[in-house]
Every structure is written in structure tokens, then in C-alpha cells.
Design a protein around this motif. Structure first.
Motif, mmCIF file in Angstrom:
data_model
loop_
_atom_site.group_PDB
_atom_site.id
_atom_site.type_symbol
_atom_site.label_atom_id
_atom_site.label_comp_id
_atom_site.label_asym_id
_atom_site.label_seq_id
_atom_site.Cartn_x
_atom_site.Cartn_y
_atom_site.Cartn_z
ATOM 1 N N LEU A 16 18.927 -41.072 36.532
ATOM 2 C CA LEU A 16 18.165 -40.341 37.545
ATOM 3 C C LEU A 16 19.090 -39.392 38.300
ATOM 4 N N ALA A 17 20.282 -39.863 38.630
ATOM 5 C CA ALA A 17 21.260 -39.004 39.301
ATOM 6 C C ALA A 17 21.664 -37.840 38.384
ATOM 7 N N CYS A 18 21.743 -38.095 37.089
ATOM 8 C CA CYS A 18 22.056 -37.028 36.125
ATOM 9 C C CYS A 18 20.957 -35.969 36.135
ATOM 10 N N ARG A 19 19.712 -36.421 36.091
ATOM 11 C CA ARG A 19 18.573 -35.497 36.131
ATOM 12 C C ARG A 19 18.602 -34.672 37.414
ATOM 13 N N ASN A 20 18.860 -35.329 38.537
ATOM 14 C CA ASN A 20 18.926 -34.618 39.814
ATOM 15 C C ASN A 20 20.079 -33.623 39.838
ATOM 16 N N ASN A 21 21.209 -34.022 39.260
ATOM 17 C CA ASN A 21 22.356 -33.117 39.170
ATOM 18 C C ASN A 21 22.004 -31.884 38.341
ATOM 19 N N MET A 22 21.325 -32.093 37.233
ATOM 20 C CA MET A 22 20.933 -30.960 36.389
ATOM 21 C C MET A 22 20.012 -30.013 37.139
ATOM 22 N N HIS A 23 19.105 -30.579 37.932
ATOM 23 C CA HIS A 23 18.223 -29.730 38.743
ATOM 24 C C HIS A 23 19.039 -28.849 39.687
ATOM 25 N N SER A 24 20.124 -29.376 40.204
ATOM 26 C CA SER A 24 20.927 -28.590 41.150
ATOM 27 C C SER A 24 21.844 -27.600 40.439
ATOM 28 N N VAL A 25 22.190 -27.859 39.188
ATOM 29 C CA VAL A 25 23.107 -26.986 38.454
ATOM 30 C C VAL A 25 22.350 -25.870 37.724
ATOM 31 N N LEU A 26 21.222 -26.212 37.110
ATOM 32 C CA LEU A 26 20.463 -25.234 36.320
ATOM 33 C C LEU A 26 19.475 -24.472 37.199
ATOM 34 N N ASN A 27 19.201 -23.223 36.805
ATOM 35 C CA ASN A 27 18.134 -22.496 37.493
ATOM 36 C C ASN A 27 16.795 -22.885 36.846
ATOM 37 N N LYS A 28 15.696 -22.400 37.408
ATOM 38 C CA LYS A 28 14.370 -22.808 36.933
ATOM 39 C C LYS A 28 14.138 -22.472 35.469
ATOM 40 N N GLU A 29 14.587 -21.299 35.041
ATOM 41 C CA GLU A 29 14.388 -20.895 33.648
ATOM 42 C C GLU A 29 15.210 -21.770 32.705
ATOM 43 N N GLN A 30 16.441 -22.053 33.097
ATOM 44 C CA GLN A 30 17.293 -22.907 32.267
ATOM 45 C C GLN A 30 16.708 -24.321 32.190
ATOM 46 N N TRP A 31 16.212 -24.821 33.310
ATOM 47 C CA TRP A 31 15.613 -26.151 33.321
ATOM 48 C C TRP A 31 14.423 -26.193 32.363
ATOM 49 N N ALA A 32 13.538 -25.203 32.453
ATOM 50 C CA ALA A 32 12.359 -25.161 31.587
ATOM 51 C C ALA A 32 12.767 -25.091 30.118
ATOM 52 N N LEU A 78 13.792 -27.714 24.709
ATOM 53 C CA LEU A 78 14.757 -28.140 23.693
ATOM 54 C C LEU A 78 14.767 -29.658 23.554
ATOM 55 N N TYR A 79 14.688 -30.358 24.688
ATOM 56 C CA TYR A 79 14.656 -31.821 24.648
ATOM 57 C C TYR A 79 13.443 -32.301 23.855
ATOM 58 N N LYS A 80 12.287 -31.746 24.163
ATOM 59 C CA LYS A 80 11.064 -32.157 23.471
ATOM 60 C C LYS A 80 11.149 -31.873 21.972
ATOM 61 N N ALA A 81 11.717 -30.724 21.619
ATOM 62 C CA ALA A 81 11.867 -30.368 20.202
ATOM 63 C C ALA A 81 12.847 -31.326 19.504
ATOM 64 N N MET A 82 13.914 -31.693 20.187
ATOM 65 C CA MET A 82 14.908 -32.618 19.610
ATOM 66 C C MET A 82 14.328 -34.022 19.419
ATOM 67 N N ASN A 83 13.357 -34.389 20.220
ATOM 68 C CA ASN A 83 12.842 -35.743 20.219
ATOM 69 C C ASN A 83 11.405 -35.860 19.691
ATOM 70 N N SER A 84 10.971 -34.860 18.965
ATOM 71 C CA SER A 84 9.594 -34.863 18.452
ATOM 72 C C SER A 84 9.455 -35.688 17.183
ATOM 73 N N ASN A 85 10.554 -36.139 16.626
ATOM 74 C CA ASN A 85 10.497 -36.910 15.370
ATOM 75 C C ASN A 85 9.960 -38.283 15.589
#
Length: 147
Positions: free
Chosen positions: A119-135, A140-147
Motif C-alpha cells: 500500500l505504501a508502494c502504491r501511495n509512493n507511486m501516486h506521488s512520483v508519477l503524474n496522472k498520465e503516467q499513472w493511467a 500496462l499492469y492490466k495487460a501484463m496480468n490478463s493471462n
């Protein structure tokens, strides 16, 4: 002829080593997913971060986070797997309900610790990435895990 054979042996060794490393990474990811359902967003950064247009500062911040936290998550996951095995074995060996409950409680406590780190990692990513990068990262996550 000897050079050709040596080249073939070296090539096969390289391929085998690469395949082994990939298999170990996959096994690690299966272990992490087994012990915690939180998404492993950092894998997107590691495998496809180049598709996010990260600045040098962003990449450094995410790399720092990963290097500080990934070893702890891996260790916790190993501890959980060991506790699960012990719980299984002790249940078959006739351990008391109280003993089994303690092992289960220990497993849940470690799972909760992983959950907090992720959860802290997710929150950190929110603070590091901008909205477009987050989206884009979520796509990419969904595509990597669609199998």
C-alpha cells in the motif's frame, strides 16, 4: 570444429542461464502473489518503465523505493510459505488447536505487513508519477496480468 562446439556449448549455457533466471523471477512473483493479493505495480516499472516517459528523478525515486522494500517483501513471503508448511504438517501431526491458531495468526500478521508495504508502494507511486503516467502504468499492469 572445436571452436564451433565451444561456441554452441557457451550459447546453450547462456540460454539456459537466462531461462533459469526468468523462471526464478516467475516463481518469485507467484510466491508474492500467493501471499498477498495487492497488485505488484513495481513490476510494471521494472519491465516496462521505458513506456512511461519517466524523468531521471522519477526513475531514481522508484528504483530507490524498490531496492529498499523488495528484499523485505521477499523475506516476508518466504516466512509465510514456511509457516503454511508448518501449519499443514503440524495439523497432520496432531498439534493442538491453540498451536495451529498461533501459526495461522503469525501468517496473517506477516501478510498484513506485506499489505502495508505494498500500500505504501502504491501511495509512493501516486506521488512520483503524474496522472498520465499513472493511467498508463495501470493499463500496462492490466495487460501484463490478463493471462
Amino acid at each position: 570444429m572445436k571452436k564451433l562446439i565451444l561456441a554452441l556449448i557457451l550459447g546453450m549455457t547462456f540460454i539456459g542461464t537466462t531461462t533459469l533466471a526468468d523462471n526464478m523471477a516467475q516463481q518469485r512473483m507467484k510466491m508474492i502473489h500467493h501471499v498477498n493479493p495487492m497488485p505488484n505495480l513495481m513490476q510494471v516499472i521494472i519491465r516496462q518503465g521505458d513506456k512511461l516517459g519517466l524523468s531521471a528523478d522519477q526513475a531514481a525515486a522508484l528504483k530507490k523505493w524498490h531496492s529498499e522494500n523488495a528484499p523485505r517483501i521477499t523475506q516476508l513471503a518466504r516466512e509465510i510459505l514456511a509457516l503454511e508448511k508448518k501449519l499443514h504438517d503440524e495439523a497432520l501431526a496432531g498439534a493442538s488447536g491453540d498451536e495451529l491458531q498461533k501459526l495461522a495468526d503469525d501468517s496473517f500478521r506477516l501478510r498484513n505487513e506485506i499489505m502495508k508495504i505494498k500500500l505504501a508502494c502504491r501511495n509512493n507511486m501516486h506521488s512520483v508519477l503524474n496522472k498520465e503516467q499513472w493511467a498508463r502504468m495501470i493499463e500496462l499492469y492490466k495487460a501484463m496480468n490478463s493471462n
